[in-house]
Design an enzyme around this catalytic site. Structure first.
Site, PDB file in Angstrom:
ATOM      1  N   LYS A 154       0.838  -1.204   0.000  1.00 11.13           N
ATOM      2  CA  LYS A 154       0.000   0.000   0.000  1.00 11.13           C
ATOM      3  C   LYS A 154       0.876   1.259   0.000  1.00 11.13           C
ATOM      4  O   LYS A 154       0.667   2.175  -0.765  1.00 11.13           O
ATOM      5  CB  LYS A 154      -0.911  -0.032   1.226  1.00 11.13           C
ATOM      6  CG  LYS A 154      -1.817   1.154   1.347  1.00 11.13           C
ATOM      7  CD  LYS A 154      -2.689   1.067   2.588  1.00 11.13           C
ATOM      8  CE  LYS A 154      -3.387   2.394   2.816  1.00 11.13           C
ATOM      9  NZ  LYS A 154      -4.158   2.434   4.055  1.00 11.13           N
ATOM     10  N   LYS A 170      10.524   0.249  13.265  1.00  5.63           N
ATOM     11  CA  LYS A 170      11.034   0.407  11.887  1.00  5.63           C
ATOM     12  C   LYS A 170      12.148   1.443  11.858  1.00  5.63           C
ATOM     13  O   LYS A 170      13.178   1.268  11.208  1.00  5.63           O
ATOM     14  CB  LYS A 170       9.904   0.882  10.955  1.00  5.63           C
ATOM     15  CG  LYS A 170       8.868  -0.159  10.630  1.00  5.63           C
ATOM     16  CD  LYS A 170       7.869   0.404   9.619  1.00  5.63           C
ATOM     17  CE  LYS A 170       6.669  -0.507   9.488  1.00  5.63           C
ATOM     18  NZ  LYS A 170       5.621   0.024   8.622  1.00  5.63           N
TER      19      LYS A 170
HETATM   20  O1  F6P Z   1       4.080  -2.276   9.555  1.00  2.00           O
HETATM   21  C1  F6P Z   1       2.731  -2.535   9.579  1.00  2.00           C
HETATM   22  C2  F6P Z   1       2.112  -2.351   8.228  1.00  2.00           C
HETATM   23  O2  F6P Z   1       2.068  -1.009   7.889  1.00  2.00           O
HETATM   24  C3  F6P Z   1       0.724  -2.974   8.165  1.00  2.00           C
HETATM   25  O3  F6P Z   1      -0.247  -2.146   8.669  1.00  2.00           O
HETATM   26  C4  F6P Z   1       0.596  -3.266   6.719  1.00  2.00           C
HETATM   27  O4  F6P Z   1      -0.422  -4.187   6.455  1.00  2.00           O
HETATM   28  C5  F6P Z   1       1.981  -3.790   6.409  1.00  2.00           C
HETATM   29  O5  F6P Z   1       2.845  -3.027   7.222  1.00  2.00           O
HETATM   30  C6  F6P Z   1       2.397  -3.705   4.971  1.00  2.00           C
HETATM   31  O6  F6P Z   1       2.326  -2.394   4.497  1.00  2.00           O
HETATM   32  P1  F6P Z   1       2.410  -2.044   2.977  1.00  2.00           P
HETATM   33  O7  F6P Z   1       1.232  -2.691   2.286  1.00  2.00           O
HETATM   34  O8  F6P Z   1       2.350  -0.565   2.896  1.00  2.00           O
HETATM   35  O9  F6P Z   1       3.701  -2.592   2.432  1.00  2.00           O
END
Ligand code: F6P
Length: 520
Positions: free
Chosen positions: A202, A489
């Site tokens: 995302k 992170k």
């Molecule tokens: O670190 C948690 C998180 O942001 C989750 O909420 C999300 O599902 C996952 O990492 C992956 O995020 P992205 O789809 O932005 O790579």
């Protein structure tokens, strides 16, 4: 609005004192099943084996109404900015809406974009499944690899396994972790010439996903040249420009929207592995099932509202009985990944300690969720469930029919075990030899699906999503942000730089020593 200051909460507290030492079996009057079991399409929900009675349910309904829960539900479905910390609407429900009624986010209707994206998904998946999508050497695709983590992995992975009976010829793999063991193992099992990679992120900024995708892209460039990327990579992201800069062909970029949370995103293009594995029509049926649960959730009175009832129970146990964890035990290997999926859905949503009015809460929120498949779990941790000092409400889930297998006797044994475990937890068994005694009175919910179809699975997953939402609302926390993942992170980035010798930060003594050990 503090839930614990409400008179309706106080009434629950008072009545809790009356029933807390009662046994579940004492609640079994002739109407018990009438009030606490429900048929939803072909799914049976049994909430009768719980430490509550009709009056307690009435009090929860009063509390939910007092908290204006129906208004909160309507606000979510209508696209209001309910995720206040991130200033976002929360519209996974729009992704499975069956009609074209407008849903406005900041004045703009999201439905046309959803329909256009569905069309794109259909064309893409049909082309890959039919063999018309060719890899760099002209061969059809045989393997799909979903590169993603968290919500960009757990939902699609769980659904693809759950709907194994609906699978086509494509082999679908999931690469999530940054542990190179996973990548090595995957690369040994696939043929690059016939594999299609879905980079699902995302944010398009997740370290694990981008590092894995970059490594594989590099291999393609070296082996087949840069033009091969267009034939072997597609991506799903809100960050279209970043995906393009990463080298993904614009035609192969599927949009995502900031009004879909990662852990609620399997209905969006983030679930692309699902229609590839089971076909577009079955993906639509999954969404149809979810939309049926959506309608029920929006319209049913709280006495019969399945997600609301399940949420009341969770809060009753978490905040009154002090049972802090809940186990999810599918008696269906196909649901093997359901506990993992629910862990993110529930714990990333409700593991919060600041309220919607930005105060530190002084009441318990998000409970701990864990589990594994039955009967395997019976032979590992069920000892604690039956005789331990901690009480763990259990959620049993199974399918009544298992049409795809000829081993009917196996399936019968499986279901017999599930039913018996729920019974044993509740009734116990008295024995004068103390270590052979089972106190019983241990609660459980049983959900029996007629069959694990796309539609039933869709309803079940929407039920869990809405249960999570009701809990969050009644606890007055935001289920839709996840700032708690950020600090780790950030610090990992620092540690990585230190490991690469770029910097030498002063950490605490323990962290310094670990860094030195890894370096030397
Ligand atoms: O670190 C948690 C998180 O942001 C989750 O909420 C999300 O599902 C996952 O990492 C992956 O995020 P992205 O789809 O932005 O790579």
């Amino acid at each position: 609005m503090k839930p614990v200051n409400k008179e309706s909460w106080n009434k629950i507290e008072q009545y809790f004192k009356v029933i807390k030492n009662k046994r579940i079996t004492d609640f079994f009057d002739p109407d018990r099943l009438k009030h606490f079991t429900f048929d939803f399409n072909t799914i049976y929900f049994d909430f009768s084996k719980h430490r509550w009675d009709q009056k307690m349910l009435d009090l929860w309904v009063d509390f939910a109404e007092d908290m204006q829960t129906h208004q909160a539900i309507n606000a979510m479905f209508k696209g209001a900015i309910i995720n206040k910390t991130e200033q976002r609407a929360v519209l996974h429900t729009a992704l499975r809406q069956q009609d074209n009624q407008a849903v406005l986010v900041n004045g703009s209707n999201v439905i046309p974009e959803i329909r256009a994206t569905e069309k794109k998904i259909k064309n893409f998946t049909d082309k890959v499944i039919s063999g018309n999508w060719k890899g760099t050497s002209g061969k059809p695709i045989t393997d799909i690899v979903n590169i993603g983590i968290g919500g960009s992995d757990l939902g699609p992975k769980m659904v693809v396994k759950a709907l194994s009976d609906y699978r086509n010829h494509l082999k679908v793999h999931f690469l999530s972790n940054i542990d190179p063991f996973e990548l090595d193992a995957l690369l040994r099992h696939i043929d690059l010439e016939t594999t299609l990679f879905l980079v699902v992120s995302k944010s398009f900024s997740t370290q694990e996903t981008l590092t894995n995708a970059r490594a594989i892209q590099q291999i393609y460039k070296q082996k087949f040249g840069a033009q091969s990327i267009g034939k072997h990579f597609a991506t799903v992201s809100t960050q279209v420009a970043k995906a393009q800069a990463f080298g993904i062909h614009p035609d192969n970029i599927f949009p995502m929207w900031d009004w879909v949370g990662g852990r609620y995103s399997l209905w969006s293009p983030a679930g692309l592995a699902i229609p590839l594995a089971i076909g577009f029509e079955n993906f639509q049926l999954l969404k149809l099932g979810a939309s049926e649960m959506d309608r029920h959730f929006k319209t049913a009175d709280f006495h019969q509202n399945l997600p609301a009832i399940a949420a009341f129970l969770t809060i009753l146990y978490n905040n009154f009985y002090g049972f802090e964890t809940e186990a999810y035990i599918p008696y269906a290997d196909k649901l093997q990944y359901l506990p993992d999926f629910l862990q993110q859905l529930i714990m990333e949503s409700n593991g919060k300690s600041v309220s919607l009015s930005n105060d530190k809460v002084n009441w318990q929120t998000g409970n701990i969720v864990w589990g594994n498949i039955g009967t395997n779990a019976q032979h590992s941790f069920f000892q604690l469930l039956h005789q331990g000092t901690k009480i763990v409400p259990v959620n049993f889930i199974a399918e009544k029919q298992n049409a795809q297998t000829g081993f009917k006797a196996h399936h019968q044994i499986l279901l017999a075990n599930m039913i018996a475990q729920a019974e044993a937890l509740m009734i116990g068994d008295s024995n004068e030899i103390i270590y052979k005694n089972f106190e019983g009175n241990r609660p459980s919910t049983t959900i029996l699906l007629e069959e694990l179809t796309p539609q039933n699975l869709g309803s079940l997953l929407a039920y869990y999503e809405h249960k999570t939402f009701v809990e969050a609302w009644l606890w007055q926390i935001n289920a839709f942000d996840q700032f708690g993942v950020e600090l780790g992170k950030r610090l990992a980035q620092n540690v990585l730089e230190d490991l690469k010798n770029k910097t030498q930060r002063q950490h605490d003594a323990s962290t310094n020593a670990l860094i030195q050990r890894v370096k030397n």
